[in-house]
Design a protein around this motif. Structure first.
Motif, PDB file in Angstrom:
ATOM      1  N   ILE A  41      40.322  39.329  61.422  1.00 28.03           N
ATOM      2  CA  ILE A  41      40.730  40.186  62.492  1.00 28.03           C
ATOM      3  C   ILE A  41      42.276  40.376  61.995  1.00 28.03           C
ATOM      4  CG2 ILE A  41      41.224  38.109  63.852  1.00 28.03           C
ATOM      5  CD1 ILE A  41      39.716  40.721  65.895  1.00 28.03           C
ATOM      6  N   ASP A  42      42.926  39.527  61.641  1.00 31.35           N
ATOM      7  CA  ASP A  42      44.375  39.912  61.482  1.00 31.35           C
ATOM      8  C   ASP A  42      44.693  39.679  59.964  1.00 31.35           C
ATOM      9  OD1 ASP A  42      43.877  37.010  60.896  1.00 31.35           O
ATOM     10  OD2 ASP A  42      45.538  36.351  62.103  1.00 31.35           O
ATOM     11  N   GLY A  43      44.095  39.587  59.104  1.00 32.64           N
ATOM     12  CA  GLY A  43      44.465  39.960  57.489  1.00 32.64           C
ATOM     13  C   GLY A  43      43.400  39.779  56.446  1.00 32.64           C
ATOM     14  N   PHE A  44      43.686  39.061  55.428  1.00 32.61           N
ATOM     15  CA  PHE A  44      42.904  38.809  54.294  1.00 32.61           C
ATOM     16  C   PHE A  44      42.533  37.445  54.053  1.00 32.61           C
ATOM     17  CE2 PHE A  44      45.054  43.005  53.564  1.00 32.61           C
ATOM     18  CZ  PHE A  44      43.955  43.787  53.421  1.00 32.61           C
ATOM     19  N   TYR A  45      41.596  37.174  53.446  1.00 40.37           N
ATOM     20  CA  TYR A  45      41.407  36.093  52.334  1.00 40.37           C
ATOM     21  C   TYR A  45      41.215  36.665  51.166  1.00 40.37           C
ATOM     22  CZ  TYR A  45      41.638  32.406  55.995  1.00 40.37           C
ATOM     23  OH  TYR A  45      41.711  31.634  56.990  1.00 40.37           O
ATOM     24  N   GLN A  46      41.541  36.210  49.919  1.00 43.09           N
ATOM     25  CA  GLN A  46      41.267  36.652  48.470  1.00 43.09           C
ATOM     26  C   GLN A  46      40.882  35.457  47.786  1.00 43.09           C
ATOM     27  OE1 GLN A  46      43.685  39.532  46.454  1.00 43.09           O
ATOM     28  NE2 GLN A  46      41.804  40.439  45.785  1.00 43.09           N
ATOM     29  N   TYR A  47      39.899  35.637  46.836  1.00 42.58           N
ATOM     30  CA  TYR A  47      39.681  34.788  45.793  1.00 42.58           C
ATOM     31  C   TYR A  47      39.722  35.450  44.418  1.00 42.58           C
ATOM     32  CZ  TYR A  47      36.991  31.837  42.717  1.00 42.58           C
ATOM     33  OH  TYR A  47      36.743  31.055  41.441  1.00 42.58           O
ATOM     34  N   ILE A  48      40.464  35.140  43.635  1.00 44.90           N
ATOM     35  CA  ILE A  48      40.608  35.777  42.330  1.00 44.90           C
ATOM     36  C   ILE A  48      40.554  34.921  41.144  1.00 44.90           C
ATOM     37  CG2 ILE A  48      41.937  37.869  43.175  1.00 44.90           C
ATOM     38  CD1 ILE A  48      44.545  36.266  42.344  1.00 44.90           C
ATOM     39  N   GLU A  49      39.873  34.945  40.306  1.00 48.85           N
ATOM     40  CA  GLU A  49      39.465  34.191  39.023  1.00 48.85           C
ATOM     41  C   GLU A  49      39.626  35.002  37.725  1.00 48.85           C
ATOM     42  OE1 GLU A  49      35.694  32.730  39.631  1.00 48.85           O
ATOM     43  OE2 GLU A  49      34.736  34.692  39.284  1.00 48.85           O
ATOM     44  N   GLY A  50      40.139  34.451  36.752  1.00 48.30           N
ATOM     45  CA  GLY A  50      40.190  35.117  35.300  1.00 48.30           C
ATOM     46  C   GLY A  50      41.153  34.390  34.418  1.00 48.30           C
ATOM     47  N   PRO A  51      41.568  34.942  33.470  1.00 46.29           N
ATOM     48  CA  PRO A  51      42.418  34.367  32.435  1.00 46.29           C
ATOM     49  C   PRO A  51      43.975  34.041  33.175  1.00 46.29           C
ATOM     50  CG  PRO A  51      41.418  36.308  31.568  1.00 46.29           C
ATOM     51  CD  PRO A  51      41.030  36.166  32.886  1.00 46.29           C
ATOM     52  N   GLU A  52      44.463  32.966  32.994  1.00 47.08           N
ATOM     53  CA  GLU A  52      45.555  32.423  33.820  1.00 47.08           C
ATOM     54  C   GLU A  52      46.762  33.334  33.735  1.00 47.08           C
ATOM     55  OE1 GLU A  52      46.496  28.495  32.407  1.00 47.08           O
ATOM     56  OE2 GLU A  52      47.903  28.262  33.952  1.00 47.08           O
ATOM     57  N   ASP A  53      47.083  33.822  32.564  1.00 50.52           N
ATOM     58  CA  ASP A  53      48.230  34.960  32.552  1.00 50.52           C
ATOM     59  C   ASP A  53      47.863  35.845  33.631  1.00 50.52           C
ATOM     60  OD1 ASP A  53      49.483  33.312  30.648  1.00 50.52           O
ATOM     61  OD2 ASP A  53      49.379  34.711  29.104  1.00 50.52           O
ATOM     62  N   TYR A  54      46.773  36.457  33.506  1.00 48.92           N
ATOM     63  CA  TYR A  54      46.462  37.736  34.310  1.00 48.92           C
ATOM     64  C   TYR A  54      46.473  37.266  35.675  1.00 48.92           C
ATOM     65  CZ  TYR A  54      44.987  40.028  29.909  1.00 48.92           C
ATOM     66  OH  TYR A  54      45.134  40.664  28.858  1.00 48.92           O
ATOM     67  N   ILE A  55      45.982  36.256  36.021  1.00 45.51           N
ATOM     68  CA  ILE A  55      45.627  35.715  37.563  1.00 45.51           C
ATOM     69  C   ILE A  55      47.148  35.441  38.082  1.00 45.51           C
ATOM     70  CG2 ILE A  55      45.157  33.833  38.999  1.00 45.51           C
ATOM     71  CD1 ILE A  55      42.874  35.830  38.390  1.00 45.51           C
ATOM     72  N   ASP A  56      48.131  34.834  37.234  1.00 37.18           N
ATOM     73  CA  ASP A  56      49.453  34.600  37.773  1.00 37.18           C
ATOM     74  C   ASP A  56      50.358  35.942  37.963  1.00 37.18           C
ATOM     75  OD1 ASP A  56      49.155  31.835  37.745  1.00 37.18           O
ATOM     76  OD2 ASP A  56      49.870  31.649  35.500  1.00 37.18           O
TER      77      ASP A  56
END
Ligand SMILES: Cc1cc2nc3c(=O)[nH]c(=O)nc-3n(C[C@H](O)[C@H](O)[C@H](O)COP(=O)(O)O)c2cc1C
Length: 134
Positions: A41-56
């Motif tokens: 209702i008031d924003g986001f949750y996000q899960y991201i996964e992948g190569p460490e450099d790209y995720i950072d």
């Protein structure tokens, strides 16, 4: 590989989610990033996964993004296999905020998150923003 889950606050009515997801999916599929974006209702949750450099570097850009604020990391961990390998960025519109709040107090956050998403997914898919497979 690594995975991050964060939450943030946003006024969702001011955000063009179609545009956000369209660009995110292009970028993510070019950088072997997968995951899921959840609106509450008031924003986001996000899960991201992948190569460490790209995720950072993605997480850094997300934190700087002025469309949301109070970005708070709630999970960060190395990963040996992907949880959401089919999605450059899945999308789930949730109103059951209480369910999601529980994952923040759980030791095994990513498993909880995944289980929760899979449990709710069939019921809550947003019709205008279908989950996209890459
Ligand atoms: C809630 C939220 C989630 C986002 N998720 C992604 C994403 O998964 N992938 C992505 O490339 N951009 C995502 N973005 C957009 C980035 O914050 C940023 O605008 C985009 O990477 C372009 O950055 P640049 O303008 O510095 O090139 C997201 C933005 C918000 C507000």
């Amino acid at each position: 590989m690594k995975a991050i889950i964060y939450k943030s606050k946003a006024l969702l009515s001011d955000i063009d989610l179609n545009e956000l997801l369209r660009k995110a999916r292009i970028h993510n599929s070019q950088h072997q990033i997968t995951g899921i974006l959840v609106t509450v209702i008031d924003g986001f949750y996000q899960y991201i996964e992948g190569p460490e450099d790209y995720i950072d570097s993605l997480y850094h850009r997300i934190v700087m993004d002025e469309r949301h604020h109070d970005v708070t990391k709630i999970y960060e961990h190395p990963l040996t296999h992907r949880r959401f390998h089919n999605w450059s960025m899945g999308y789930l519109n949730l109103i059951h905020v209480d369910d999601l709040a529980q994952i923040e107090n759980h030791e095994n956050t990513v498993e909880e998150f995944q289980a929760l998403i899979e449990r709710i997914m069939p019921l809550e898919l947003d019709e205008s923003l279908q989950l996209q497979t890459t």
